[in-house]
Design an enzyme around this catalytic site. Sequence first.
Site, short mmCIF file in Angstrom:
data_model
loop_
_atom_site.label_atom_id
_atom_site.label_comp_id
_atom_site.label_asym_id
_atom_site.label_seq_id
_atom_site.Cartn_x
_atom_site.Cartn_y
_atom_site.Cartn_z
N TYR A 198 40.19 -16.56 -16.47
CA TYR A 198 40.70 -16.96 -17.79
C TYR A 198 41.88 -17.90 -17.62
CZ TYR A 198 44.59 -13.69 -17.10
OH TYR A 198 45.71 -13.06 -16.61
N CYS A 199 42.18 -18.64 -18.69
CA CYS A 199 43.37 -19.48 -18.73
C CYS A 199 43.85 -19.55 -20.18
CB CYS A 199 43.10 -20.88 -18.16
SG CYS A 199 41.85 -21.81 -19.05
N THR A 200 44.72 -20.48 -20.51
CA THR A 200 45.33 -20.50 -21.85
C THR A 200 44.33 -20.75 -22.97
OG1 THR A 200 47.22 -21.49 -20.75
CG2 THR A 200 47.27 -21.46 -23.16
#
Length: 348
Positions: A198-200
């Site tokens: 995941y990321c922002t």
Amino acid sequence: MQLYNTLSAKERAELIDKAGKDRLTLSFYAYAKIENPQVFRDHLFLTWNELNVLGRIYVAKEGINAQLSLPADRFQEFKNHIDSISFLENVRLNIAVEQDNKSFLKLKVKVRHKIVADGLNDDTFDATNKGIHVGAEQFNELIEDENTVLVDMRNHYESEIGHFKNAVTPDVDTFRDSLDIIEEDLKDSKEDKKLVMYCTGGIRCEKASAYFKHKGFKKVYQLEGGIIEYTRQVNDQNLENKFLGKNFVFDHRRGERISDEVIANCHQCGNSCDTHVNCANEACHLLFIQCEDCKEKMEECCSNECKDINRLPFEEQKKLRKGKGNSNKIFKKGRSEVLKYKNSSCSI
Ligand SMILES: [Zn+2]
Ligand SMILES: [Zn+2]
């Protein structure tokens, strides 16, 4: 024809106050083939400047990555414009979890080589062979699976103030660094473990998932729309929120609170705190975590040295800086020997 931002941040902030209208902060991205990024860039600037859009937008031959704010009452016009561009029709707009009218104070649309500085040579792997996109509900199930390795694809100063429970948070300054560390760390489980990332807002995982598949990982998943979309779905669908702390964002808000836990410490005294600031000495501008007490005591600076410089009249400060090159990068890496309590909470 005005093709570039002309107002200073201060002038803009005053205009926003005067207008007294709510603004909406949002972000989106799309990978698409853009033949002439400069022409597209000028078109966006002209149209969006007219709509009073502010933000940081990167355009490249590979697509667009936009983080921006606009007056809430002009959202429909903005959306109509987006939908009139074929490859942006119905693109997912990540609406910020916490709103702030001054999240952006300038409109900057830049032509870049890439829309994310990922350090990858795209010719060496198939960037379209991505991981499986999952929504919040499936993500919550996946990360409880004992065969899952959950990886945070962001940098150390982002995961420091907030991350998912049990996530591996590489102690890295750049996206490129994290790829090698993760690959090395998980080299024996490429076949059997589920690699969930995941990321922002999802954009970094678009390339990372394809890269890891190319490197031989068989089961690769990515969180659709990143932490921002996850939070929206969790609230909408009444799901359990497995994210702890704040989501770091790249605008004046610096972070948006996702859960009540404070998982970081003030870098100067060690007390529980997760508020990022930039050193008030313009020539330093170091990004770090500072509590209210230290803020007062240190006069919003990272060190006594910066405090002394910051007390000088502006002209004197300018003289000191002359010829030294400009280190005035808003998101300087957030590491410095002066920060005694900068801990590496990272798990690999
Ligand atoms: Zn403190
Ligand atoms: Zn400083």
